[in-house]
Scaffold this motif. Structure first.
Motif: not given
Length: 209
Positions: A173-194
Motif C-alpha cells: 500500500d503506497g499510501e501507508t508504506f511510501p518507503w521507496r526513495f530515489w533520486l529524481p531524473g536518474e536514468p538508473t532508477v528502476s521502473a515501478y511495478r506493483p
C-alpha cells in the motif's frame, strides 16, 4: 560512514548518492546508489522479518552495518544494508545505482546489459554487477574490507518517495508504506511495478525485506 544505528526510514534517503564498493580477487566495483527501499521488520508486513527471528532473517536483527543478502524467485540475489537498533530487524534494500568504478568488471558479470545504465538498474542486477551472493550474507561494511559504504559528501538535494516495487498485500500500500526513495531524473532508477500475489515456492523468499 553513515550512522546506520537509526531505523530504516531515516537511513534510506541518506543512502542516496552513497558509494558502495565490493572487492574480490577480480577487482572492485563501485556503485553510486540512486534508489533504495526501507523495510521495518515486525512493523512492516512487507518485510521478511515481519513474523520474527528465523535462521534466514537473523542478520537483519543486527548489529547494524552489515549486508543482508538473500535469494529470491529461485534465481536472483539481492542485497540490503542492515540498520537500526541491535536486536530489532531493520534494513534497506539496495534497488538501483550507477556503476562509477569497475565498469569493465561489472560488464563481464552482466553481459546481458545492453547499456551501462542498465548494469545496476534493479536489485538483482546490482548484486550481480557487484559480485554479491549468498556467502556475503552478514558481511561487515568497513573501510578496505570486502564491502565498503561511503556516505555522500552532502545529502541529496531532492529525494522522491513512493510505493515499493513488487510488494503485494498490505505492505504494498503506497499510501501507508511510501518507503521507496530515489533520486529524481536518474536514468538508473528502476521502473515501478506493483506487487502481484503468487504461489511461493519452497526456496522463494518473494519480495520484501
Amino acid at each position: 560512514m553513515l550512522d546506520l544505528s537509526r531505523r530504516s526510514l531515516d537511513v534510506a534517503p541518506l543512502l542516496l548518492g552513497a558509494h558502495l564498493t565490493v572487492r574480490d580477487d577480480a577487482g572492485a566495483v563501485t556503485v553510486r546508489l540512486t534508489e533504495v527501499e526501507a523495510y521495518d521488520g515486525g512493523n512492516d508486513p512487507g518485510s521478511h522479518a515481519y513474523r520474527g527471528l528465523t535462521p534466514r532473517t537473523e542478520v537483519m536483527f543486527g548489529p547494524p552495518g552489515r549486508l543482508y543478502v538473500y535469494f529470491t524467485y529461485g534465481m536472483h540475489w539481492c542485497a540490503n544494508v542492515v540498520c537500526g537498533d541491535d536486536g530489532r530487524a531493520s534494513a534497506v534494500l539496495l534497488r538501483a545505482g550507477e556503476v562509477v568504478d569497475g565498469v569493465e568488471l561489472a560488464r563481464s558479470r552482466r553481459p546481458a546489459a545492453r547499456k551501462d545504465v542498465d548494469l545496476a538498474r534493479g536489485p538483482a542486477r546490482m548484486a550481480q554487477a557487484l559480485g554479491l551472493a549468498g556467502p556475503d550474507n552478514g558481511v561487515v561494511l568497513e573501510a578496505g574490507g570486502r564491502a565498503e559504504l561511503v556516505a555522500p559528501a552532502t545529502p541529496a538535494a531532492e529525494v522522491a518517495a513512493g510505493p515499493r516495487v513488487g510488494v503485494s498485500g498490505p505492505g504494498g500500500d503506497g499510501e501507508t508504506f511510501p518507503w521507496r526513495f530515489w533520486l529524481p531524473g536518474e536514468p538508473t532508477v528502476s521502473a515501478y511495478r506493483p506487487g502481484v500475489r503468487r504461489r511461493r515456492r519452497p526456496t522463494d523468499g518473494g519480495p520484501g525485506r
